[in-house]
Structures are given as structure tokens and as C-alpha cells.
Design an enzyme around this catalytic site. Structure first.
Site, short mmCIF file in Angstrom:
data_model
loop_
_atom_site.label_atom_id
_atom_site.label_comp_id
_atom_site.label_asym_id
_atom_site.label_seq_id
_atom_site.Cartn_x
_atom_site.Cartn_y
_atom_site.Cartn_z
N LYS A 175 0.71 -1.19 -0.06
CA LYS A 175 0.05 -0.03 0.03
C LYS A 175 1.07 1.30 0.04
O LYS A 175 1.62 1.49 0.80
CB LYS A 175 -0.71 0.05 1.24
CG LYS A 175 -1.89 1.33 1.31
CD LYS A 175 -2.86 1.19 2.55
CE LYS A 175 -3.64 2.33 2.62
NZ LYS A 175 -4.63 2.42 3.56
N LYS A 207 -1.98 -1.67 -3.94
CA LYS A 207 -3.07 -0.35 -3.92
C LYS A 207 -2.25 1.05 -3.89
O LYS A 207 -1.26 0.97 -3.23
CB LYS A 207 -3.78 -0.60 -2.59
CG LYS A 207 -4.69 0.88 -2.46
CD LYS A 207 -5.29 0.74 -1.00
CE LYS A 207 -5.95 1.81 -0.59
NZ LYS A 207 -6.40 2.06 0.51
C1 PBG Z 1 -7.64 3.25 5.42
C2 PBG Z 1 -7.99 3.21 3.95
C3 PBG Z 1 -7.71 3.87 2.96
C4 PBG Z 1 -8.06 3.69 1.96
C5 PBG Z 1 -8.51 2.19 2.13
N1 PBG Z 1 -8.39 2.23 3.53
C6 PBG Z 1 -7.15 5.52 3.27
C7 PBG Z 1 -5.71 5.76 3.51
O1 PBG Z 1 -4.93 4.99 3.80
O2 PBG Z 1 -5.51 6.98 3.85
C8 PBG Z 1 -8.16 4.21 0.44
C9 PBG Z 1 -9.21 3.80 -0.26
C10 PBG Z 1 -9.31 4.71 -1.55
O3 PBG Z 1 -8.64 5.78 -1.97
O4 PBG Z 1 -10.31 4.57 -2.48
N2 PBG Z 1 -6.23 3.28 5.80
ZN ZN Z 2 -5.82 3.86 7.86
#
Ligand code: PBG
Ligand code: ZN
Length: 321
Positions: A191, A244
Site C-alpha cells: 500500500k 494499492k
Molecule cells: C484506511 C484506508 C484508506 C483507503 C482504504 N483504507 C485511506 C488511507 O490509507 O488514507 C483508501 C481507499 C481509496 O482511496 O479508495 N487506511
Molecule cells: Zn488507515
């Protein structure tokens, strides 16, 4: 002379030689649930995506069931936030109540619970904060508590998205110890600290109050490190690994898929969705064709599971044909 065009003479021939396809079976639809009643609140930066109160949720669940989408990814938005994200592991919290409702109303829809503290903490970070630092090991305890609470509520899959080190092993151990040996873990393994999450933070009210997430989410420039994250999570017990965002990171998806037989998920995130919707609203692009091209691209790179805000539309377009 090699005549490649023989493969393209008409649609029937193209169908016959087509290498990649997208099915409704591949799709996961994110759903935002908020406290209160009679709420269906469109997210400004994500046209077509709503925050729902539980009493209005069936309307959306009906569409999900009717279009045969196998799974949803649930995000709860609590009214009450504090330093340690208590509502995240309150068995009666908004997310837990929503999961119980969904498993009752639409029992065959798989519920994937995003496990992370940022929607629940007053500072908006994904872990416990001490002196402006996000403390790894203290956070693990809370993530595990949250995961067990979600499993108790009926979640079929736990999806840790916090990017703390060691969280998959910690959560796996806690699930097993609490009688949830069969609860699956889909880890947000690679991520990245991406600007593509901007619209989500409006939708989930989870923007960090200070600093950014760069000390825990991955540096956007690192591909080799992404492999280490993925294989680390597999070692720790993840059943599905995730990359992601999706579209700007298909090189990572491809490389991971060439090196593992584990199922790979991609998250086609909020910013990717917002860009397509904005361009389509202006008439600059053909929304359906662009979306289907993106879906194919993610599958071709090696993803099996696609988490996408376009899921309801894609399912509709696929069955319409
Ligand atoms: C929570 C989370 C996030 C997303 C999914 N789970 C946000 C982040 O990490 O700031 C992002 C999903 C999206 O942008 O569609 N940690
Ligand atoms: Zn988070």
C-alpha cells in the site's frame, strides 16, 4: 509475412482469441456506513458513491445482490473519535452493527472488514500516536482487537490496511485464539503513500490532522520493496495479498503475479474513480469504455480480485451484454 490481422477480422474471431476477461465474480464494492438515520449522502468528489445510514442500506444491498457482486468492503464512520480509536473495537460500534445487519439481510454477500484505526482516531492516523510518532507495536494490539470484533460481528474477511509491521501475524494469531480459524485475511500488502486516496478521506472522514502517512505507507518509487511486503505478508499468514492503488502500480501487480500463486487483489482507489467520473461528466471520455479498459488492464497485469467503486456499473454492463 506474418498477418497478425487474421486474429482481428471480426468480433467473433476476437472473442475466440481474447486472452483476458472480466467477470462480475472478480468484483468487490466498497460501502461507507455512517451513524444516524435516513442518511444517503453523496460524496462530493465521488459522484455515485454515498455514505449510508444502516436503515437506508438495504436499497444499496438490493442492487449488490441483484447484480451478483460477491463481496463488499465495509468502512464505518463513527460519530465519536478518540486518541486510540475505541469505536473500532467496540462490539456495538457502527461498523459492527452494519456487518450484523448485512449478514442478516443479505447473508450470501461476503463482508470484508477494513481493519485500520484512521476512521476512528481523533488525529486521523492509522495507529497509536505518541509525540507525533505512530507507534508500531502498541497499534498491533488494537488492530487485533478490532479484527476479532469484526469477525464476531460476522465479517468473512479481515483486511488490514494500516501498514504496521507484523500486523498480519498478530491478527492471524488473535483470530485463531478466539475461534476464528476460518476467517480469511486479505492484506493490503503493498500500500503506497499515494495522493490517489484524497477523495476517500472525504468519504471516510479520515484525513490525518498532522503530517502524512509516509512513515508507514510505502514510498511510491519502490517496486522491489513492494515484493518484500507481499512475501512478508504471505509468510505471516495472509490468504490474499493486495496492491494499492491499482492503475499506476500495474508493474508491481505483474511482478508479484509472476512470483506467487497466491490470489492477488488490486484496489482501484477513490482518486482513480474520481478522475474517470470527472472526465466523463465533461464529455472528454466514454465512461463505459474507459472503465472496462481499466478493468481489463488490472486483470491482464495479474489481479484476480478488483476492489472498485465502479463495481455496480461494471456488473450492470457485463450482464447487459
Ligand atoms: C484506511 C484506508 C484508506 C483507503 C482504504 N483504507 C485511506 C488511507 O490509507 O488514507 C483508501 C481507499 C481509496 O482511496 O479508495 N487506511
Ligand atoms: Zn488507515
Amino acid at each position: 509475412m506474418v498477418r497478425m490481422r487474421r486474429l482481428r477480422v471480426n468480433e467473433t474471431m476476437r472473442r475466440l482469441v481474447r486472452e483476458t476477461s472480466v467477470s462480475v465474480d472478480d468484483l468487490v464494492y466498497p460501502v461507507f456506513v455512517t451513524e444516524g438515520s435516513n442518511i444517503k449522502n453523496e460524496v462530493d468528489s465521488m459522484p455515485g458513491i454515498y455514505q449510508w445510514s444502516i436503515d437506508r442500506l438495504d436499497e444499496e444491498l438490493d442492487r449488490i445482490v441483484e447484480r451478483r457482486i460477491p463481496a463488499i468492503l465495509i468502512f464505518g464512520i463513527p460519530d465519536k473519535k478518540d486518541e486510540v480509536g475505541s469505536e473500532a473495537y467496540n462490539d456495538n460500534g457502527i461498523t459492527q452493527r452494519a456487518i450484523r445487519h448485512i449478514k442478516e439481510y443479505a447473508k450470501d454477500v461476503l463482508v470484508i472488514a477494513d481493519v485500520c484505526l484512521c476512521e476512528y482516531t481523533s488525529h486521523g492516523h492509522c495507529g497509536v500516536v505518541c509525540d507525533h510518532e505512530i507507534v508500531n507495536d502498541d497499534t498491533l494490539e488494537l488492530l487485533s482487537k478490532m479484527a476479532v470484533s469484526m469477525a464476531k460481528a460476522g465479517a468473512d474477511v479481515i483486511a488490514p490496511s494500516d501498514m504496521m509491521d507484523g500486523r498480519v501475524a498478530h491478527i492471524r494469531k488473535s483470530l485463531d485464539a478466539n475461534g476464528f480459524k476460518n476467517t480469511m485475511i486479505m492484506s493490503y500488502s503493498a500500500k503506497f503513500a499515494s495522493a490517489y486516496y484524497g477523495p476517500f478521506r472525504d468519504a471516510a472522514d479520515s484525513a490525518p490532522a498532522f503530517g502524512d502517512r509516509k512513515t508507514y505507507q510505502m514510498d511510491i518509487a519502490n517496486g522491489k520493496e513492494a515484493l518484500r511486503e507481499c512475501f512478508g505478508d504471505i509468510e505471516e499468514g495472509a490468504d490474499v495479498i493486495m496492491v494499492k492503488p491499482a492503475l499506476a502500480y500495474l508493474d508491481v501487480v505483474k511482478e508479484v503475479s509472476q512470483r506467487t500463486d497466491y490470489p492477488i487483489a488490486v484496489y482501484n482507489v477513490s482518486g482513480e474513480y474520481a478522475m474517470v467520473k470527472a472526465a466523463a461528466a465533461n464529455g472528454y471520455i466514454d465512461e463505459k469504455r474507459i472503465v472496462m479498459e481499466n478493468m481489463i488492464a488490472m486483470k491482464r497485469a495479474g489481479a484476480k480480485i478488483i476492489i472498485t467503486y465502479h463495481a455496480l456499473d461494471v456488473a450492470y454492463w457485463l450482464t447487459e451484454e
